[in-house]
Design a protein around this motif. Structure first.
Motif, PDB file in Angstrom:
ATOM      1  N   VAL A 169       2.250   5.134   0.039  1.00 33.25           N
ATOM      2  CA  VAL A 169       1.869   6.341   0.783  1.00 33.25           C
ATOM      3  C   VAL A 169       2.030   7.538  -0.142  1.00 33.25           C
ATOM      4  N   TRP A 218      -7.921  -0.265   9.654  1.00 35.71           N
ATOM      5  CA  TRP A 218      -7.583  -0.950   8.401  1.00 35.71           C
ATOM      6  C   TRP A 218      -6.983  -2.308   8.755  1.00 35.71           C
ATOM      7  N   LYS A 240      -7.105  12.237   3.704  1.00 35.15           N
ATOM      8  CA  LYS A 240      -6.477  11.705   4.912  1.00 35.15           C
ATOM      9  C   LYS A 240      -6.557  12.754   6.028  1.00 35.15           C
ATOM     10  N   HIS A 298      -1.123   6.742   6.579  1.00 32.44           N
ATOM     11  CA  HIS A 298      -2.290   6.556   5.711  1.00 32.44           C
ATOM     12  C   HIS A 298      -3.474   7.429   6.129  1.00 32.44           C
ATOM     13  N   TRP A 336       0.861  -1.190   0.000  1.00 35.62           N
ATOM     14  CA  TRP A 336       0.000   0.000   0.000  1.00 35.62           C
ATOM     15  C   TRP A 336       0.898   1.242   0.000  1.00 35.62           C
ATOM     16  N   ASN A 353      -9.365  -4.067   0.721  1.00 30.99           N
ATOM     17  CA  ASN A 353      -8.963  -3.354   1.926  1.00 30.99           C
ATOM     18  C   ASN A 353     -10.102  -3.436   2.939  1.00 30.99           C
TER      19      ASN A 353
END
Ligand SMILES: Nc1nc2c(c(=O)[nH]1)N[C@H]1C(S)=C(S)[C@@H](COP(=O)(O)O)O[C@H]1N2
Ligand SMILES: [Mo]
Length: 221
Positions: A50, A157, A184, A166, A48, A106
């Motif tokens: 950033v 998550w 975010k 994240h 994942w 996710n």
């Protein structure tokens, strides 16, 4: 499984199940659903990445607040306990970033935007939403896109608290739009009467950002 002679968890069985899901060895129409899951021009990633403006605000849960303001009958400023007091939901969705990576499956935990909206009661004039992050980031979405059933304010998550890089303590997730719309470190949700561009939208990105229509840049229809 009802046939006891079939070892239900053999490696081959699992592989074959996966091949079936992926449409492996098939060409043409049968594989189509998988192609539709991955929007055009995207490739899959397992890690994942950033992505942000290079500032990652450090907001502990004790100091975190989320303001919901603008065209709502009952504006609120939620603290962490206030967020936790709203209905909590878990759901699974895919991420599609405009920089061309997608990440499947996710597992999010948080508060559905629908449940938040029910709490603040949008006024009839509300048409769009401006999202504000603690880093100064902004991004815009139509109220209809914000209110889809699988959009949420995520604070978890994969069973863990959402990591700071994240967007923890809490971020927006709108799975059906490119990920830049998913602000975010969410600080403020502002309901407005007419759509207007946020940070990336001022800088050449699309007002809506639908990955299946490849609405990457403002020149894409
Ligand atoms: N507050 C804030 N939200 C943001 C950004 C940002 O810079 N600041 N970047 C956006 C972009 S361009 C992307 S692709 C995703 C990246 O989220 P991730 O770092 O969790 O992958 O966050 C989006 N939300
Ligand atoms: Mo992005």
């Amino acid at each position: 499984m009802d046939d006891p002679e079939v070892p239900e968890d053999s490696k081959l069985t699992r592989s074959k199940q996966q091949w079936a899901e992926q449409g492996k060895f098939l060409t043409g129409h049968i594989a189509r659903p998988e192609e539709e899951r991955l929007p055009p021009g995207q490739h899959l990633t397992v890690k994942w990445p950033v992505l942000d403006l290079g500032r990652q605000p450090d907001i502990p849960r004790e100091r975190w607040k989320l303001e919901v303001a603008g065209m709502v009958a009952r504006p609120v400023t939620l603290d962490w306990a206030g967020l936790m007091a709203l209905p909590q939901t878990r759901l699974r969705s895919d991420i599609h970033c405009v920089t061309s990576w997608s990440r499947y499956d996710n597992d999010w935990q948080g508060v559905l935007t629908r449940d938040l909206l029910a709490h603040v009661e949008p006024r009839d004039e509300a048409a769009a939403v401006m999202l504000h992050g603690y880093d100064g980031y902004t991004t815009n979405v139509l109220l209809a896109d914000f209110a889809v059933p699988d959009a949420l304010i995520a604070h978890g998550w994969a069973g863990q608290p959402l990591a700071r890089d994240h967007g923890g303590p809490a971020r927006l997730v709108i799975p059906h739009l490119y990920f830049w719309k998913s602000a975010k470190w969410i600080r403020k949700i502002e309901l407005i009467g007419a759509d207007k561009p946020g940070f990336w939208e001022v800088n050449g990105y699309h007002m809506r950002g639908d990955p299946w229509a490849e609405q990457r840049y403002s020149r894409d229809s």
